[in-house]
Design a protein around this motif. Structure first.
Motif, PDB file in Angstrom:
ATOM      1  N   ARG A   1     -13.708 -14.319   6.620  1.00 18.90           N
ATOM      2  CA  ARG A   1     -14.071 -12.921   6.385  1.00 18.90           C
ATOM      3  C   ARG A   1     -12.931 -12.247   5.630  1.00 18.90           C
ATOM      4  N   VAL A   2     -13.249 -11.147   4.953  1.00 14.32           N
ATOM      5  CA  VAL A   2     -12.257 -10.393   4.180  1.00 14.32           C
ATOM      6  C   VAL A   2     -11.853  -9.172   4.983  1.00 14.32           C
ATOM      7  N   ASP A   3     -10.562  -9.036   5.233  1.00 10.33           N
ATOM      8  CA  ASP A   3     -10.009  -7.844   5.885  1.00 10.33           C
ATOM      9  C   ASP A   3      -9.491  -6.937   4.770  1.00 10.33           C
ATOM     10  N   ARG A   4     -10.337  -5.998   4.326  1.00 10.27           N
ATOM     11  CA  ARG A   4      -9.991  -5.157   3.181  1.00 10.27           C
ATOM     12  C   ARG A   4      -8.863  -4.184   3.501  1.00 10.27           C
ATOM     13  N   GLN A   5      -8.753  -3.754   4.735  1.00  6.11           N
ATOM     14  CA  GLN A   5      -7.679  -2.827   5.107  1.00  6.11           C
ATOM     15  C   GLN A   5      -6.318  -3.476   4.950  1.00  6.11           C
ATOM     16  N   ALA A   6      -6.196  -4.724   5.358  1.00  7.92           N
ATOM     17  CA  ALA A   6      -4.911  -5.426   5.295  1.00  7.92           C
ATOM     18  C   ALA A   6      -4.745  -6.191   3.981  1.00  7.92           C
ATOM     19  N   GLY A   7      -5.816  -6.299   3.178  1.00  7.94           N
ATOM     20  CA  GLY A   7      -5.742  -7.041   1.932  1.00  7.94           C
ATOM     21  C   GLY A   7      -5.587  -8.542   2.141  1.00  7.94           C
ATOM     22  N   ARG A   8      -6.261  -9.067   3.157  1.00  5.06           N
ATOM     23  CA  ARG A   8      -6.130 -10.484   3.496  1.00  5.06           C
ATOM     24  C   ARG A   8      -7.503 -11.093   3.729  1.00  5.06           C
ATOM     25  N   VAL A   9      -7.554 -12.416   3.647  1.00  2.00           N
ATOM     26  CA  VAL A   9      -8.746 -13.174   4.007  1.00  2.00           C
ATOM     27  C   VAL A   9      -8.415 -13.926   5.289  1.00  2.00           C
ATOM     28  N   VAL A  10      -9.279 -13.812   6.286  1.00  2.00           N
ATOM     29  CA  VAL A  10      -9.051 -14.423   7.595  1.00  2.00           C
ATOM     30  C   VAL A  10     -10.033 -15.578   7.754  1.00  2.00           C
ATOM     31  N   ALA A  11      -9.505 -16.737   8.177  1.00  2.00           N
ATOM     32  CA  ALA A  11     -10.332 -17.921   8.392  1.00  2.00           C
ATOM     33  C   ALA A  11     -10.295 -18.310   9.867  1.00  2.00           C
ATOM     34  N   TYR A  12     -11.463 -18.615  10.408  1.00  2.00           N
ATOM     35  CA  TYR A  12     -11.573 -19.127  11.770  1.00  2.00           C
ATOM     36  C   TYR A  12     -11.796 -20.630  11.652  1.00  2.00           C
ATOM     37  N   LEU A  13     -10.917 -21.399  12.287  1.00  2.54           N
ATOM     38  CA  LEU A  13     -10.942 -22.850  12.149  1.00  2.54           C
ATOM     39  C   LEU A  13     -11.767 -23.505  13.253  1.00  2.54           C
TER      40      LEU A  13
END
Length: 112
Positions: free
Chosen positions: A27-39
């Motif tokens: 998913r994209v965390d637009r507030q933090a400017g990061r992409v988060v991956a669940y493994l």
């Protein structure tokens, strides 16, 4: 020349290079400017979405609308106002004319 294209998310590429097929969702965390991956093993990893913070991103339709919404609102209001004035002028001309044919001509609306 302004080309509207989908923004490329660098974080997706970084996370795919790190974990490959072990990513279950991203998913994209637009507030933090990061992409988060669940493994697959339940852990979470994230990567920055920009190569350089000062690097301008390409324009998209959404970003253009977000930046220029005031201009589009004013242009829409002006166009609507002008159309209203034209309709009022046609109705006024039809009312000023004593001729029934002129009244029908100026107030008739063709649906096709």
């Amino acid at each position: 020349m302004l080309t509207l294209q989908r923004r490329q998310l660098v974080g997706h590429d970084i996370l795919l290079a790190r974990h490959g097929n072990h990513i279950s969702t991203m998913r994209v965390d637009r507030q933090a400017g990061r992409v988060v991956a669940y493994l697959d093993d339940g852990s979470v990893d994230s990567a920055p979405n920009l190569i350089t913070p000062g690097l301008p991103m390409p324009a998209t339709v959404r970003s253009v609308l977000r930046e220029d919404w005031k201009f589009f609102a004013v242009a829409t209001a002006c166009t609507t106002g002008f159309a209203g004035v034209m309709v009022a002028a046609a109705v006024a001309l039809a009312g000023l004319s004593g001729e029934p044919g002129m009244t029908q001509l100026l107030s008739a609306y063709s649906g096709t």
